[in-house]
Design an enzyme around this catalytic site. Structure first.
Site, PDB file in Angstrom:
ATOM      1  N   HIS A  26     -34.782  43.737 -94.127  1.00  0.00           N
ATOM      2  CA  HIS A  26     -34.665  43.587 -92.624  1.00  0.00           C
ATOM      3  C   HIS A  26     -33.832  45.178 -92.476  1.00  0.00           C
ATOM      4  O   HIS A  26     -32.770  45.137 -92.798  1.00  0.00           O
ATOM      5  CB  HIS A  26     -34.020  42.703 -92.203  1.00  0.00           C
ATOM      6  N   LEU A  27     -34.316  45.985 -91.791  1.00  0.00           N
ATOM      7  CA  LEU A  27     -33.816  47.070 -91.238  1.00  0.00           C
ATOM      8  C   LEU A  27     -33.271  47.198 -89.903  1.00  0.00           C
ATOM      9  O   LEU A  27     -32.383  48.137 -89.453  1.00  0.00           O
ATOM     10  CB  LEU A  27     -34.481  48.508 -91.687  1.00  0.00           C
ATOM     11  N   ARG A  28     -33.831  46.263 -89.291  1.00  0.00           N
ATOM     12  CA  ARG A  28     -33.520  46.406 -87.789  1.00  0.00           C
ATOM     13  C   ARG A  28     -34.103  47.637 -87.194  1.00  0.00           C
ATOM     14  O   ARG A  28     -35.109  48.375 -87.647  1.00  0.00           O
ATOM     15  CB  ARG A  28     -31.886  46.353 -87.453  1.00  0.00           C
TER      16      ARG A  28
ATOM     17  N   ASP B  84     -33.677  40.518 -99.078  1.00  0.00           N
ATOM     18  CA  ASP B  84     -33.360  39.677 -97.775  1.00  0.00           C
ATOM     19  C   ASP B  84     -32.152  40.302 -97.317  1.00  0.00           C
ATOM     20  O   ASP B  84     -31.478  39.695 -96.333  1.00  0.00           O
ATOM     21  CB  ASP B  84     -33.566  38.290 -97.854  1.00  0.00           C
TER      22      ASP B  84
ATOM     23  N   ALA C  97     -28.005  33.886 -88.949  1.00  0.00           N
ATOM     24  CA  ALA C  97     -28.140  33.858 -90.350  1.00  0.00           C
ATOM     25  C   ALA C  97     -28.384  35.095 -91.015  1.00  0.00           C
ATOM     26  O   ALA C  97     -29.311  35.818 -90.418  1.00  0.00           O
ATOM     27  CB  ALA C  97     -29.487  32.799 -90.512  1.00  0.00           C
TER      28      ALA C  97
ATOM     29  N   HIS D 218     -38.225  42.502-100.166  1.00  0.00           N
ATOM     30  CA  HIS D 218     -38.010  41.968 -98.820  1.00  0.00           C
ATOM     31  C   HIS D 218     -36.596  42.445 -98.276  1.00  0.00           C
ATOM     32  O   HIS D 218     -35.765  42.370 -98.579  1.00  0.00           O
ATOM     33  CB  HIS D 218     -37.786  40.476 -99.108  1.00  0.00           C
TER      34      HIS D 218
ATOM     35  N   HIS E 165     -38.027  35.003-100.711  1.00  0.00           N
ATOM     36  CA  HIS E 165     -36.294  34.351-100.824  1.00  0.00           C
ATOM     37  C   HIS E 165     -36.105  32.900-101.154  1.00  0.00           C
ATOM     38  O   HIS E 165     -35.655  32.001-100.423  1.00  0.00           O
ATOM     39  CB  HIS E 165     -35.218  34.703 -99.502  1.00  0.00           C
TER      40      HIS E 165
ATOM     41  N   HIS F 235     -26.282  41.536 -89.490  1.00  0.00           N
ATOM     42  CA  HIS F 235     -26.064  41.090 -88.207  1.00  0.00           C
ATOM     43  C   HIS F 235     -24.329  41.486 -88.045  1.00  0.00           C
ATOM     44  O   HIS F 235     -23.726  41.400 -89.024  1.00  0.00           O
ATOM     45  CB  HIS F 235     -25.988  39.552 -88.114  1.00  0.00           C
TER      46      HIS F 235
ATOM     47  N   LEU G 221     -30.722  32.121 -94.076  1.00  0.00           N
ATOM     48  CA  LEU G 221     -31.796  31.251 -94.141  1.00  0.00           C
ATOM     49  C   LEU G 221     -32.818  31.676 -95.285  1.00  0.00           C
ATOM     50  O   LEU G 221     -33.129  32.864 -95.027  1.00  0.00           O
ATOM     51  CB  LEU G 221     -32.467  30.941 -92.738  1.00  0.00           C
TER      52      LEU G 221
ATOM     53  N   ASN H 195     -39.576  41.124 -88.270  1.00  0.00           N
ATOM     54  CA  ASN H 195     -38.975  40.202 -87.260  1.00  0.00           C
ATOM     55  C   ASN H 195     -38.106  41.042 -86.230  1.00  0.00           C
ATOM     56  O   ASN H 195     -36.915  40.703 -86.143  1.00  0.00           O
ATOM     57  CB  ASN H 195     -38.352  39.148 -87.880  1.00  0.00           C
TER      58      ASN H 195
ATOM     59  N   LYS I  65     -46.531  38.785 -92.618  1.00  0.00           N
ATOM     60  CA  LYS I  65     -45.330  37.720 -92.792  1.00  0.00           C
ATOM     61  C   LYS I  65     -45.787  36.490 -92.116  1.00  0.00           C
ATOM     62  O   LYS I  65     -45.866  36.498 -90.871  1.00  0.00           O
ATOM     63  CB  LYS I  65     -44.096  38.302 -92.472  1.00  0.00           C
TER      64      LYS I  65
ATOM     65  N   HIS J  30     -42.351  32.801 -95.247  1.00  0.00           N
ATOM     66  CA  HIS J  30     -40.793  32.114 -95.006  1.00  0.00           C
ATOM     67  C   HIS J  30     -40.941  30.512 -94.945  1.00  0.00           C
ATOM     68  O   HIS J  30     -41.649  30.154 -94.112  1.00  0.00           O
ATOM     69  CB  HIS J  30     -40.227  32.518 -93.735  1.00  0.00           C
TER      70      HIS J  30
HETATM   71  C1  NCD Z   1     -33.214  36.969 -91.773  1.00  0.00           C
HETATM   72  C2  NCD Z   1     -32.803  38.065 -90.460  1.00  0.00           C
HETATM   73  O1  NCD Z   1     -31.706  38.007 -90.113  1.00  0.00           O
HETATM   74  O2  NCD Z   1     -33.560  38.560 -89.770  1.00  0.00           O
HETATM   75  N1  NCD Z   1     -32.095  36.121 -91.821  1.00  0.00           N
HETATM   76  C3  NCD Z   1     -31.813  35.445 -93.053  1.00  0.00           C
HETATM   77  O3  NCD Z   1     -30.962  34.614 -93.001  1.00  0.00           O
HETATM   78  N2  NCD Z   1     -32.406  35.478 -94.066  1.00  0.00           N
HETATM   79  C4  NCD Z   1     -34.566  36.387 -91.473  1.00  0.00           C
HETATM   80  C5  NCD Z   1     -35.066  35.788 -92.529  1.00  0.00           C
HETATM   81  O4  NCD Z   1     -35.486  36.230 -93.627  1.00  0.00           O
HETATM   82  O5  NCD Z   1     -34.989  34.363 -92.619  1.00  0.00           O
HETATM   83 ZN    ZN Z   2     -35.853  37.859 -94.509  1.00  0.00          ZN
END
Ligand code: NCD
Ligand code: ZN
Length: 344
Positions: free
Chosen positions: A15-17, A247, A263, A13, A174, A251, A219, A41, A99, A136
């Protein structure tokens, strides 16, 4: 034990943006993971196979030449995802799951699903194909307390969903509560969960006592200590239904340290080291390899990695800040000491 060799782990799980950010986020993960499930996302979510293919290419372009890192792509489900798109994604060979973001639950989830009943035909296709649904698991009703949103989701959405689609492969992402741990334990082998390093290391006291600490805000939100303990027990239990998913969600410092902070915790630069610390603290280093390197691929029906990773007990200090696309990023544990590091 001062040295530990394990099969190369994967991150189930992540997030790479996108765009310039990939220059730093991809190497951070590729340094210690063979594969990662890439969350869809983006600001413009990855809702179809073509977008997933193009995004995969952008990730591959930013993978260091010496690395064998492979991104495993996912689709972002919307109210309008047709079953035909699920089949197309599955047949592509590079999309490994879809997802479910309840609309409004988290970062970039506005185009998410407003009612699971609207995606019945997509889920039916996933059940038939054996394609995992990644969830989620939080309700979004304003009258449900933020600390109860996962438990309420399990009772009101997940249990009925599993009854309707008994063979559906489902991963509750998560997890943060004792209720989630029990739900997974009491489900059959079609159900599993990922656990982050930050939910193993921290509880809501870390975020709220002595002042609000926005870098712990993610989150689903950090819960009480008893939930943290339930997650630790699950992770170190050797139960193959629980496996690693960081996860890691970068940011910028400005976006986190603001009147309405975003988050997400950025853990990729320290990911496997943080998990090693948790397992070590609980005298369970012998259970790390199953959790980090075996149970994820086994659940997804993929081969385990053949390479290895060696960790050594040697303290180091996490940088105070990092760069992401020219902006400042504060990683989790910034400026603090970690007990383990990767051997060169
Ligand atoms: C994640 C994100 O920033 O893309 N943020 C987080 O708090 N985990 C999104 C997610 O997995 O809920
Ligand atoms: Zn996530």
């Amino acid at each position: 034990m001062n040295q530990l060799q394990i099969t190369l782990p994967d991150d189930w799980h992540l997030h790479l943006r996108d765009a310039e950010s990939l220059k730093s986020t991809v190497p951070a993960t590729a340094r210690c993971f063979g594969r990662a499930i890439i969350m869809p996302n983006l600001q413009l979510p990855i809702t179809n196979t073509e977008q997933a293919e193009a995004y995969k290419q952008r990730i591959v372009t930013n993978t260091p030449p010496s690395s064998t890192f492979t991104p495993l792509m996912t689709l972002y489900l919307t109210d309008n995802t047709p079953a035909s798109e699920i089949k197309k994604a599955h047949n592509s060979g590079f999309v490994y799951g879809a997802k479910l973001y309840p609309a409004g639950a988290t970062t970039n989830s506005d185009s998410g699903v407003t009612d699971v009943n609207k995606i019945s035909s997509a889920i039916e296709a996933m059940e038939a194909l054996g394609m995992p649904l990644l969830v989620h698991g939080e309700v979004t009703q304003t009258d449900i307390d933020i600390f109860d949103r996962e438990a309420v989701f399990i009772d009101t959405i997940l249990k009925p969903l599993k009854q309707k689609f008994p063979k559906l492969k489902l991963i509750l992402e998560h997890i943060t509560t004792e209720e989630a741990v029990r739900f997974i334990e009491n489900s059959d082998n079609t159900v599993a969960a990922t656990i982050t390093a930050h939910h193993l290391l921290y509880n809501r006291n870390h975020m709220l006592v002595g002042g609000i600490k926005p870098h712990y805000y993610c989150l689903p939100i950090l819960k009480r200590n008893r939930h943290q303990q339930a997650l630790i027990s699950a992770a170190i239990s050797g139960n193959p239904k629980f496996f690693l998913g960081t996860d890691s969600a970068p940011h910028t410092q400005l976006a986190k340290e603001s009147a309405c902070g975003c988050a997400g915790c950025y853990t990729a630069p320290t990911a496997i080291e943080l998990y090693a610390e948790v397992f070590d603290t609980h005298n369970a280093l012998d259970k790390l390899e199953g959790f980090a390197s075996f149970f994820g691929p086994d659940f997804y029906g993929l081969p385990r990695n053949t390479q290895t990773l060696t960790l050594i007990r040697k303290p180091w200090t996490v940088p105070a800040s990092l760069d992401m696309a020219g902006e400042t990023l504060i990683p989790l544990r910034a400026n603090e000491e970690l007990a383990w590091q990767i051997a060169n």
